[in-house]
Design an enzyme around this catalytic site. Structure first.
Site, mmCIF file in Angstrom:
data_model
loop_
_atom_site.group_PDB
_atom_site.id
_atom_site.type_symbol
_atom_site.label_atom_id
_atom_site.label_comp_id
_atom_site.label_asym_id
_atom_site.label_seq_id
_atom_site.Cartn_x
_atom_site.Cartn_y
_atom_site.Cartn_z
ATOM 1 C CG HIS A 82 1.795 16.219 45.257
ATOM 2 N ND1 HIS A 82 0.883 15.599 46.081
ATOM 3 C CD2 HIS A 82 2.996 15.634 45.503
ATOM 4 C CE1 HIS A 82 1.513 14.672 46.789
ATOM 5 N NE2 HIS A 82 2.793 14.671 46.472
ATOM 6 C CD GLU A 119 10.949 14.121 43.643
ATOM 7 O OE1 GLU A 119 11.905 14.501 44.351
ATOM 8 O OE2 GLU A 119 10.700 12.941 43.429
HETATM 9 N N1 ACO Z 1 3.362 19.625 33.929
HETATM 10 C C1 ACO Z 1 2.389 19.802 33.000
HETATM 11 N N2 ACO Z 1 1.125 19.410 33.165
HETATM 12 C C2 ACO Z 1 0.830 18.781 34.320
HETATM 13 C C3 ACO Z 1 1.769 18.555 35.319
HETATM 14 C C4 ACO Z 1 3.089 19.008 35.100
HETATM 15 N N3 ACO Z 1 4.051 18.830 35.990
HETATM 16 N N4 ACO Z 1 1.196 17.918 36.338
HETATM 17 C C5 ACO Z 1 -0.076 17.727 36.000
HETATM 18 N N5 ACO Z 1 -0.292 18.251 34.771
HETATM 19 C C6 ACO Z 1 -1.527 18.262 34.019
HETATM 20 C C7 ACO Z 1 -1.881 16.849 33.557
HETATM 21 O O1 ACO Z 1 -1.303 16.576 32.305
HETATM 22 C C8 ACO Z 1 -3.378 16.889 33.502
HETATM 23 O O2 ACO Z 1 -3.768 17.486 32.324
HETATM 24 P P1 ACO Z 1 -5.054 16.906 31.505
HETATM 25 O O3 ACO Z 1 -6.203 17.085 32.457
HETATM 26 O O4 ACO Z 1 -5.110 17.765 30.301
HETATM 27 O O5 ACO Z 1 -4.755 15.464 31.246
HETATM 28 C C9 ACO Z 1 -3.724 17.847 34.646
HETATM 29 O O6 ACO Z 1 -2.566 18.646 34.910
HETATM 30 C C10 ACO Z 1 -4.096 17.126 35.903
HETATM 31 O O7 ACO Z 1 -3.102 16.225 36.189
HETATM 32 P P2 ACO Z 1 -3.354 14.865 36.932
HETATM 33 O O8 ACO Z 1 -3.000 13.769 36.017
HETATM 34 O O9 ACO Z 1 -4.686 14.819 37.578
HETATM 35 O O10 ACO Z 1 -2.286 14.960 38.071
HETATM 36 P P3 ACO Z 1 -1.934 13.777 38.974
HETATM 37 O O11 ACO Z 1 -2.431 14.133 40.300
HETATM 38 O O12 ACO Z 1 -2.328 12.475 38.440
HETATM 39 O O13 ACO Z 1 -0.367 13.810 38.829
HETATM 40 C C11 ACO Z 1 1.862 14.072 39.200
HETATM 41 C C12 ACO Z 1 0.482 14.195 39.800
HETATM 42 C C13 ACO Z 1 2.091 12.645 38.675
HETATM 43 C C14 ACO Z 1 2.870 14.355 40.271
HETATM 44 C C15 ACO Z 1 1.984 15.071 38.025
HETATM 45 O O14 ACO Z 1 1.760 16.372 38.516
HETATM 46 C C16 ACO Z 1 3.318 14.991 37.320
HETATM 47 O O15 ACO Z 1 3.484 14.138 36.436
HETATM 48 N N6 ACO Z 1 4.301 15.887 37.699
HETATM 49 C C17 ACO Z 1 5.606 15.865 37.078
HETATM 50 C C18 ACO Z 1 6.481 14.760 37.667
HETATM 51 C C19 ACO Z 1 6.851 15.061 39.129
HETATM 52 O O16 ACO Z 1 7.236 16.162 39.481
HETATM 53 N N7 ACO Z 1 6.780 14.003 39.958
HETATM 54 C C20 ACO Z 1 7.136 14.083 41.378
HETATM 55 C C21 ACO Z 1 5.911 14.174 42.229
HETATM 56 S S1 ACO Z 1 6.302 14.424 43.924
HETATM 57 C C22 ACO Z 1 6.618 12.885 44.527
HETATM 58 O O17 ACO Z 1 6.090 11.887 44.143
HETATM 59 C C23 ACO Z 1 7.652 12.747 45.566
#
Ligand code: ACO
Length: 360
Positions: free
Chosen positions: A243, A302
């Protein structure tokens, strides 16, 4: 410079606050713990809309009347939309709702997903839509229109818990989109449409369907470690985890986990699906921790949304639309609050393109 606007403050609000470090969500002075499982969707809208949307009489009756209006107005045209993906069909119809300057738009927008989603799903399966009924709560009527049978109180309570849990969540992407459009004076329907567009994406409200796809691919608990590792090797972000704001477990995941436990005790959840989900959650958290030890990647709303809505009989392609049925309450409140502030939202970008010859 904040690419993605992390930590940038774009609005002042009395509506909700997300404390990502404490794992706390406050909606108009109520903690999520105080509301989820105890408040109905109507109770929550009464709190959320206080001073922003004036409703004549009680909200339960006004919302039921709005559901009936939407149904009667659209039922003849619905078959034309039923071949589209359900979210897109719902969005297309909601675009046609009248942007009145009174509170009719708010009620019609709040009513529409609960009516359109079950009707469109039934039509797509060759069944007839079921008309809304007065005297029922929003959650009870939505489930009845979906399944054609009167839901058990525990199922109604579970859907109420879900709708309350997701109704507002600070300045998330869809709410921000709603506020940007509202700030131009475009009206509630346009604001809600912008929000619907933002919600659809897999990084926001589009994740719960993929959560079930992931569980199906894994199939058995003993496959979880191997398949999750392969997904991560392929650069897949595991749906239902991580998140932007929470650095601890998403409190909404706990609220929904409790609702599922109650459904499960009442025999409304497939025990094998639950056992698999628990095993996958444990494996996913361990794998994410191994790969990103410096980044807290916890279960988000989710993951349990997928399990809850599946247990209530919603097909996975409809999950984002059910999310919209809850979040619409927050979008409306935020759009009204933004409109009252009178301030156009107009950030800047940093130009990194080529300069004209004379300026280079
Ligand atoms: N699985 C694997 N790796 C992840 C995940 C995940 N679910 N979430 C974050 N990471 C990784 C990223 O790839 C990133 O790696 P990097 O530094 O090597 O590039 C690192 O963790 C940091 O991630 P950020 O991009 O800073 O996370 P951000 O805050 O932008 O993203 C998000 C949040 C979009 C929700 C992300 O965690 C994600 O894509 N999750 C999966 C989709 C999801 O569950 N979405 C629903 C969110 S809840 C809502 O909106 C109601």
């Amino acid at each position: 410079m904040k690419i993605g606007l992390d930590d940038v403050v774009a609005a002042e609000t009395v509506l909700s606050d997300v404390d990502g470090l404490a794992g706390r969500l406050i909606i108009r002075g109520l903690s999520l713990d105080e509301a989820a499982g105890l408040y109905t969707f109507e109770d929550m809208l009464t709190v959320l809309w206080d001073g922003l949307v004036a409703v004549d009489g009680n909200l339960l009756g006004a919302l039921a009347a709005a559901r009936i209006d939407v149904y009667q107005h659209w039922v003849a045209d619905l078959p034309r939309y039923a071949r589209m993906p359900v979210f897109d069909a719902m969005r297309a119809i909601m675009a046609c709702l009248p942007d009145t300057k009174d509170d009719g738009s708010a009620l019609a927008l709040a009513a529409a997903p609960a009516v359109l989603l079950p009707a469109l799903l039934r039509l797509s399966q060759g069944a007839s839509p079921i008309a809304p009924r007065t005297g029922l709560s929003h959650a009870a009527d939505m489930l009845r229109m979906l399944t054609g049978t009167d839901p058990a109180p525990v199922q109604v309570a579970a859907l109420d818990t879900y709708l309350v849990t997701v109704c507002d969540h600070g300045l998330n992407a869809s709410t921000f989109a709603a506020r940007v459009v509202a700030s131009t004076g475009a009206g509630l329907v346009s604001a809600a449409l912008a929000a619907l567009g933002a919600l659809k994406g897999p990084l926001h409200g589009g994740a719960p369907g993929p959560v079930l796809d992931m569980l199906d691919t894994i199939g058995e608990a003993r496959n979880a470690g191997r398949i999750l590792a392969a997904m991560l090797d392929d650069g897949v972000r595991l749906p239902g985890f991580g998140h932007r704001i929470y650095r601890v477990r998403d409190p909404r995941a706990d609220a929904l986990a409790k609702a599922i436990a109650r459904l499960s005790e009442a025999g409304h959840v497939d025990p094998d699906r639950m056992a698999l989900a628990r095993a996958v959650e444990t494996e996913a958290l361990a794998a994410l921790h191994r790969r990103k030890p410096d980044r807290v990647l916890e279960t988000n709303v989710e993951f349990y949304t997928a399990l809850l809505l599946d247990a209530l009989g919603f097909p996975r392609e409809a999950f984002t639309a059910v999310f919209a049925a809850g979040r619409i309450g927050g979008w409306i409140a935020h759009a009204e609050e933004q409109t009252r502030s009178g301030r156009l939202i107009r950030p800047r970008s940093v130009y990194v393109g080529p300069l004209p010859r004379e300026a280079a």
